[in-house]
Motif scaffolding. Structure first.
Motif, PDB file in Angstrom:
ATOM      1  N   LEU A   1       6.908  -4.052  -1.107  1.00  0.00           N
ATOM      2  CA  LEU A   1       6.612  -3.871  -2.527  1.00  0.00           C
ATOM      3  C   LEU A   1       6.697  -2.404  -2.935  1.00  0.00           C
ATOM      4  CD1 LEU A   1       3.607  -6.304  -3.126  1.00  0.00           C
ATOM      5  CD2 LEU A   1       6.001  -6.605  -3.776  1.00  0.00           C
ATOM      6  N   GLN A   2       6.656  -1.514  -1.960  1.00  0.00           N
ATOM      7  CA  GLN A   2       6.752  -0.079  -2.246  1.00  0.00           C
ATOM      8  C   GLN A   2       8.199   0.418  -2.213  1.00  0.00           C
ATOM      9  OE1 GLN A   2       4.450   1.817  -3.408  1.00  0.00           O
ATOM     10  NE2 GLN A   2       2.767   0.401  -3.164  1.00  0.00           N
ATOM     11  N   CYS A   3       9.135  -0.497  -2.252  1.00  0.00           N
ATOM     12  CA  CYS A   3      10.556  -0.150  -2.203  1.00  0.00           C
ATOM     13  C   CYS A   3      10.993   0.618  -3.458  1.00  0.00           C
ATOM     14  CB  CYS A   3      11.377  -1.429  -2.078  1.00  0.00           C
ATOM     15  SG  CYS A   3      13.161  -1.145  -2.086  1.00  0.00           S
ATOM     16  N   ILE A   4      11.794   1.636  -3.234  1.00  0.00           N
ATOM     17  CA  ILE A   4      12.471   2.362  -4.307  1.00  0.00           C
ATOM     18  C   ILE A   4      13.956   2.287  -3.975  1.00  0.00           C
ATOM     19  CG2 ILE A   4      12.853   4.617  -5.376  1.00  0.00           C
ATOM     20  CD1 ILE A   4       9.941   5.312  -4.532  1.00  0.00           C
ATOM     21  N   LEU A   5      14.749   1.869  -4.947  1.00  0.00           N
ATOM     22  CA  LEU A   5      16.182   1.793  -4.692  1.00  0.00           C
ATOM     23  C   LEU A   5      16.827   3.150  -4.917  1.00  0.00           C
ATOM     24  CD1 LEU A   5      17.209  -1.620  -6.266  1.00  0.00           C
ATOM     25  CD2 LEU A   5      17.003  -1.042  -3.849  1.00  0.00           C
ATOM     26  N   LYS A   6      17.568   3.587  -3.923  1.00  0.00           N
ATOM     27  CA  LYS A   6      18.374   4.804  -4.028  1.00  0.00           C
ATOM     28  C   LYS A   6      19.814   4.340  -4.005  1.00  0.00           C
ATOM     29  CE  LYS A   6      15.087   8.090  -2.573  1.00  0.00           C
ATOM     30  NZ  LYS A   6      14.872   9.392  -2.069  1.00  0.00           N
ATOM     31  N   GLY A   7      20.354   4.155  -5.190  1.00  0.00           N
ATOM     32  CA  GLY A   7      21.669   3.516  -5.286  1.00  0.00           C
ATOM     33  C   GLY A   7      21.491   2.059  -4.914  1.00  0.00           C
ATOM     34  N   ASN A   8      22.179   1.636  -3.877  1.00  0.00           N
ATOM     35  CA  ASN A   8      22.059   0.255  -3.404  1.00  0.00           C
ATOM     36  C   ASN A   8      21.256   0.143  -2.123  1.00  0.00           C
ATOM     37  OD1 ASN A   8      23.592  -0.832  -5.499  1.00  0.00           O
ATOM     38  ND2 ASN A   8      25.491  -0.288  -4.453  1.00  0.00           N
ATOM     39  N   LYS A   9      20.616   1.228  -1.716  1.00  0.00           N
ATOM     40  CA  LYS A   9      19.876   1.251  -0.454  1.00  0.00           C
ATOM     41  C   LYS A   9      18.370   1.283  -0.727  1.00  0.00           C
ATOM     42  CE  LYS A   9      19.253   3.956   3.725  1.00  0.00           C
ATOM     43  NZ  LYS A   9      19.527   5.203   4.400  1.00  0.00           N
TER      44      LYS A   9
ATOM     45  N   MET B   1       7.576   5.627   0.129  1.00  0.00           N
ATOM     46  CA  MET B   1       6.301   5.576  -0.587  1.00  0.00           C
ATOM     47  C   MET B   1       5.310   4.598   0.047  1.00  0.00           C
ATOM     48  SD  MET B   1       6.262   7.890  -2.800  1.00  0.00           S
ATOM     49  CE  MET B   1       4.741   7.468  -3.619  1.00  0.00           C
ATOM     50  N   ALA B   2       5.782   3.774   0.987  1.00  0.00           N
ATOM     51  CA  ALA B   2       4.881   2.860   1.688  1.00  0.00           C
ATOM     52  C   ALA B   2       4.050   3.654   2.692  1.00  0.00           C
ATOM     53  CB  ALA B   2       5.681   1.771   2.402  1.00  0.00           C
ATOM     54  N   MET B   3       2.778   3.321   2.776  1.00  0.00           N
ATOM     55  CA  MET B   3       1.899   3.996   3.733  1.00  0.00           C
ATOM     56  C   MET B   3       2.387   3.687   5.155  1.00  0.00           C
ATOM     57  SD  MET B   3      -2.263   3.785   3.977  1.00  0.00           S
ATOM     58  CE  MET B   3      -2.537   4.600   2.395  1.00  0.00           C
TER      59      MET B   3
ATOM     60  N   ILE C   1       0.843  -1.202   0.000  1.00  0.00           N
ATOM     61  CA  ILE C   1       0.000   0.000   0.000  1.00  0.00           C
ATOM     62  C   ILE C   1       0.871   1.242   0.000  1.00  0.00           C
ATOM     63  CG2 ILE C   1      -1.821   1.234   1.245  1.00  0.00           C
ATOM     64  CD1 ILE C   1      -2.524  -1.525   2.524  1.00  0.00           C
ATOM     65  N   SER C   2       0.553   2.163  -0.888  1.00  0.00           N
ATOM     66  CA  SER C   2       1.318   3.400  -1.065  1.00  0.00           C
ATOM     67  C   SER C   2       0.669   4.565  -0.317  1.00  0.00           C
ATOM     68  CB  SER C   2       1.385   3.740  -2.556  1.00  0.00           C
ATOM     69  OG  SER C   2       1.788   5.071  -2.771  1.00  0.00           O
ATOM     70  N   VAL C   3       1.471   5.572  -0.005  1.00  0.00           N
ATOM     71  CA  VAL C   3       0.951   6.785   0.632  1.00  0.00           C
ATOM     72  C   VAL C   3      -0.046   7.504  -0.280  1.00  0.00           C
ATOM     73  CG1 VAL C   3       2.939   7.175   2.128  1.00  0.00           C
ATOM     74  CG2 VAL C   3       2.921   8.178  -0.156  1.00  0.00           C
ATOM     75  N   GLU C   4      -0.003   7.239  -1.575  1.00  0.00           N
ATOM     76  CA  GLU C   4      -0.887   7.898  -2.537  1.00  0.00           C
ATOM     77  C   GLU C   4      -2.200   7.158  -2.754  1.00  0.00           C
ATOM     78  OE1 GLU C   4       1.606   8.061  -6.009  1.00  0.00           O
ATOM     79  OE2 GLU C   4       2.586   9.898  -5.325  1.00  0.00           O
ATOM     80  N   ASP C   5      -2.363   5.977  -2.193  1.00  0.00           N
ATOM     81  CA  ASP C   5      -3.545   5.162  -2.467  1.00  0.00           C
ATOM     82  C   ASP C   5      -4.815   5.738  -1.849  1.00  0.00           C
ATOM     83  OD1 ASP C   5      -2.190   3.319  -4.023  1.00  0.00           O
ATOM     84  OD2 ASP C   5      -1.716   2.027  -2.324  1.00  0.00           O
ATOM     85  N   THR C   6      -5.901   5.584  -2.594  1.00  0.00           N
ATOM     86  CA  THR C   6      -7.218   6.060  -2.168  1.00  0.00           C
ATOM     87  C   THR C   6      -8.224   4.920  -2.318  1.00  0.00           C
ATOM     88  OG1 THR C   6      -7.923   6.759  -4.375  1.00  0.00           O
ATOM     89  CG2 THR C   6      -6.678   8.381  -3.055  1.00  0.00           C
TER      90      THR C   6
END
Length: 163
Positions: A82-90, A95-97, A33-38
């Motif tokens: 599932l809401q993971c965003i890679l910033k480099g290798n981290k 974005m996860a709620m 679930i994302s912070v943007e979900d409605t």
């Protein structure tokens, strides 16, 4: 909202060595679930999950029947990763709620699934007091479907592995 939907012969979730939920034949849904979900994204994802044709019909024709058509079970597992965003290798999970909001949203998701289908065939726990340390899937001719619903639109893909 992101989901990985797996067709399974059976599936279970274990927390602290104790099995807390299980199903027989059906689908297992890992839900991020994302912070943007409605409510709009929630309703679309529920429709998509319940109507996704990943099962054979009586004559063996592939991609013909949904979990509802077959009267199979659904196991839902909240999966913020599932809401993971890679910033480099981290990995970054901004974005996860947040947990307090996600619990309520996940409860709404489960309730909507139960209202849209047979409540006794929907399995899922909203608040797990410990880390999930095991998910067990016996896949039925393994198939994984990725579905993403966002205010920006919809994105779906699938992969199938025949063994």
């Amino acid at each position: 909202m992101k989901a990985i939907i797996q067709r399974v012969a059976r599936a279970s979730v274990t927390v602290g060595g104790e099995q807390i939920s299980s199903i027989g034949q059906g689908i297992c849904v890992l839900l991020g679930i994302s912070v943007e979900d409605t409510q709009k994204e929630l309703e679309h994802m529920v429709r998509k999950i319940l109507n996704l044709r990943v099962f054979e019909d009586e004559s063996g024709k592939h991609w013909s029947k949904s979990v509802m058509d077959k009267q199979y079970e659904v196991l839902c597992v909240s999966q913020f990763t599932l809401q993971c965003i890679l910033k480099g290798n981290k990995p970054d999970y901004h974005m996860a709620m947040p947990t307090d909001q996600a619990e309520s949203f996940y409860n709404s998701f489960l309730e909507h699934l139960r209202k849209s289908y047979k409540p006794e065939l929907i399995k899922g726990k909203a608040k797990l007091k410990s880390w999930i340390n095991g998910k067990s899937f016996l896949q039925h001719n393994p198939i994984h479907v990725y579905s993403e619903v966002s205010p920006k639109g919809f994105n779906e893909s699938y992969s199938e592995v025949n063994m």
